[in-house]
Design a protein around this motif. Structure first.
Motif, PDB file in Angstrom:
ATOM      1  N   ASP A  14      39.379  47.040  32.101  1.00 12.97           N
ATOM      2  CA  ASP A  14      40.266  46.617  31.019  1.00 12.97           C
ATOM      3  C   ASP A  14      40.413  45.105  31.142  1.00 12.97           C
ATOM      4  OD1 ASP A  14      42.365  45.946  29.352  1.00 12.97           O
ATOM      5  OD2 ASP A  14      43.691  47.533  30.054  1.00 12.97           O
ATOM      6  N   ASP A  15      39.901  44.385  30.144  1.00 13.96           N
ATOM      7  CA  ASP A  15      39.883  42.921  30.205  1.00 13.96           C
ATOM      8  C   ASP A  15      41.273  42.324  30.366  1.00 13.96           C
ATOM      9  OD1 ASP A  15      37.149  42.934  29.938  1.00 13.96           O
ATOM     10  OD2 ASP A  15      37.182  42.557  27.776  1.00 13.96           O
ATOM     11  N   THR A  16      42.247  42.858  29.655  1.00 18.41           N
ATOM     12  CA  THR A  16      43.604  42.329  29.718  1.00 18.41           C
ATOM     13  C   THR A  16      44.174  42.471  31.124  1.00 18.41           C
ATOM     14  OG1 THR A  16      43.929  42.967  27.418  1.00 18.41           O
ATOM     15  CG2 THR A  16      45.904  42.469  28.691  1.00 18.41           C
ATOM     16  N   ALA A  17      43.966  43.622  31.739  1.00 22.56           N
ATOM     17  CA  ALA A  17      44.475  43.853  33.093  1.00 22.56           C
ATOM     18  C   ALA A  17      43.778  42.943  34.099  1.00 22.56           C
ATOM     19  CB  ALA A  17      44.283  45.313  33.476  1.00 22.56           C
ATOM     20  N   MET A  18      42.470  42.761  33.936  1.00 21.29           N
ATOM     21  CA  MET A  18      41.728  41.897  34.866  1.00 21.29           C
ATOM     22  C   MET A  18      42.214  40.455  34.745  1.00 21.29           C
ATOM     23  SD  MET A  18      39.504  41.919  37.281  1.00 21.29           S
ATOM     24  CE  MET A  18      38.516  43.381  37.138  1.00 21.29           C
ATOM     25  N   VAL A  19      42.463  39.998  33.533  1.00 20.93           N
ATOM     26  CA  VAL A  19      42.964  38.636  33.327  1.00 20.93           C
ATOM     27  C   VAL A  19      44.349  38.489  33.960  1.00 20.93           C
ATOM     28  CG1 VAL A  19      43.787  37.022  31.563  1.00 20.93           C
ATOM     29  CG2 VAL A  19      41.575  38.130  31.295  1.00 20.93           C
ATOM     30  N   GLN A  20      45.195  39.511  33.833  1.00 19.40           N
ATOM     31  CA  GLN A  20      46.526  39.446  34.436  1.00 19.40           C
ATOM     32  C   GLN A  20      46.440  39.348  35.959  1.00 19.40           C
ATOM     33  OE1 GLN A  20      48.510  42.896  32.881  1.00 19.40           O
ATOM     34  NE2 GLN A  20      49.288  41.787  31.098  1.00 19.40           N
ATOM     35  N   ILE A  21      45.514  40.071  36.564  1.00 21.69           N
ATOM     36  CA  ILE A  21      45.345  39.997  38.014  1.00 21.69           C
ATOM     37  C   ILE A  21      44.819  38.624  38.407  1.00 21.69           C
ATOM     38  CG2 ILE A  21      43.973  40.853  39.956  1.00 21.69           C
ATOM     39  CD1 ILE A  21      44.398  43.658  38.879  1.00 21.69           C
ATOM     40  N   LEU A  22      43.855  38.108  37.643  1.00 23.09           N
ATOM     41  CA  LEU A  22      43.339  36.768  37.939  1.00 23.09           C
ATOM     42  C   LEU A  22      44.431  35.717  37.803  1.00 23.09           C
ATOM     43  CD1 LEU A  22      39.845  36.953  36.224  1.00 23.09           C
ATOM     44  CD2 LEU A  22      40.291  36.717  38.667  1.00 23.09           C
ATOM     45  N   GLU A  23      45.282  35.841  36.795  1.00 22.46           N
ATOM     46  CA  GLU A  23      46.389  34.899  36.634  1.00 22.46           C
ATOM     47  C   GLU A  23      47.393  35.025  37.780  1.00 22.46           C
ATOM     48  OE1 GLU A  23      47.891  35.781  32.745  1.00 22.46           O
ATOM     49  OE2 GLU A  23      46.402  34.513  31.753  1.00 22.46           O
ATOM     50  N   LEU A  24      47.586  36.233  38.265  1.00 22.95           N
ATOM     51  CA  LEU A  24      48.497  36.461  39.376  1.00 22.95           C
ATOM     52  C   LEU A  24      48.013  35.767  40.645  1.00 22.95           C
ATOM     53  CD1 LEU A  24      51.007  38.102  40.364  1.00 22.95           C
ATOM     54  CD2 LEU A  24      49.401  39.922  40.932  1.00 22.95           C
ATOM     55  N   TYR A  25      46.714  35.834  40.899  1.00 20.71           N
ATOM     56  CA  TYR A  25      46.151  35.262  42.124  1.00 20.71           C
ATOM     57  C   TYR A  25      45.621  33.844  41.953  1.00 20.71           C
ATOM     58  CZ  TYR A  25      46.624  39.621  44.606  1.00 20.71           C
ATOM     59  OH  TYR A  25      47.147  40.721  45.232  1.00 20.71           O
ATOM     60  N   ASN A  26      45.642  33.314  40.748  1.00 19.46           N
ATOM     61  CA  ASN A  26      45.069  32.001  40.479  1.00 19.46           C
ATOM     62  C   ASN A  26      45.640  30.881  41.358  1.00 19.46           C
ATOM     63  OD1 ASN A  26      43.053  30.652  39.045  1.00 19.46           O
ATOM     64  ND2 ASN A  26      44.576  29.786  37.666  1.00 19.46           N
ATOM     65  N   PRO A  27      46.962  30.800  41.555  1.00 16.61           N
ATOM     66  CA  PRO A  27      47.474  29.721  42.429  1.00 16.61           C
ATOM     67  C   PRO A  27      46.908  29.796  43.850  1.00 16.61           C
ATOM     68  CG  PRO A  27      49.266  30.683  41.178  1.00 16.61           C
ATOM     69  CD  PRO A  27      48.056  31.550  40.940  1.00 16.61           C
ATOM     70  N   LEU A  28      46.760  31.000  44.371  1.00 18.99           N
ATOM     71  CA  LEU A  28      46.210  31.170  45.709  1.00 18.99           C
ATOM     72  C   LEU A  28      44.725  30.775  45.744  1.00 18.99           C
ATOM     73  CD1 LEU A  28      47.016  32.216  48.533  1.00 18.99           C
ATOM     74  CD2 LEU A  28      46.120  34.434  47.827  1.00 18.99           C
ATOM     75  N   LEU A  29      43.990  31.149  44.697  1.00 21.72           N
ATOM     76  CA  LEU A  29      42.568  30.792  44.630  1.00 21.72           C
ATOM     77  C   LEU A  29      42.396  29.272  44.566  1.00 21.72           C
ATOM     78  CD1 LEU A  29      41.294  33.472  42.103  1.00 21.72           C
ATOM     79  CD2 LEU A  29      41.320  33.592  44.592  1.00 21.72           C
ATOM     80  N   TYR A  30      43.222  28.613  43.767  1.00 20.70           N
ATOM     81  CA  TYR A  30      43.167  27.152  43.687  1.00 20.70           C
ATOM     82  C   TYR A  30      43.518  26.513  45.030  1.00 20.70           C
ATOM     83  CZ  TYR A  30      42.279  26.180  38.778  1.00 20.70           C
ATOM     84  OH  TYR A  30      41.688  26.041  37.558  1.00 20.70           O
ATOM     85  N   LYS A  31      44.531  27.064  45.683  1.00 15.81           N
ATOM     86  CA  LYS A  31      44.958  26.500  46.964  1.00 15.81           C
ATOM     87  C   LYS A  31      43.809  26.499  47.967  1.00 15.81           C
ATOM     88  CE  LYS A  31      48.006  27.400  50.854  1.00 15.81           C
ATOM     89  NZ  LYS A  31      49.026  28.287  51.421  1.00 15.81           N
TER      90      LYS A  31
END
Length: 71
Positions: A14-31
């Motif tokens: 589900d694209d929407t759910a995957m985007v929400q998970i990516l947004e959730l972890y995005n600060p950690l990935l950037y860090k």
């Protein structure tokens, strides 16, 4: 919606759910993509790729049973 439901939806691609998970972890990935005070785009992309693979291969029920006991 809880995280387990979001993860279940993302597992079904589900694209929407995957985007929400990516947004959730995005600060950690950037860090962790910042190496020596410089942003490493290739490393960031690898982190995103690995996150998608981990979500797709997640065994949610087994994890919950091991963590919380019988569901």
């Amino acid at each position: 919606m809880g995280f387990s439901e979001l993860l279940n939806r993302a597992k079904t691609m589900d694209d929407t759910a995957m985007v929400q998970i990516l947004e959730l972890y995005n600060p950690l990935l950037y860090k962790y993509a910042n190496v020596n005070s410089r942003f490493d785009q290739d490393l960031y992309e690898e982190f995103v790729y690995r996150l998608i693979i981990c979500v797709a291969e997640a065994r949610i029920r087994e994890w919950y049973e091991n963590w919380y006991g019988e569901v």
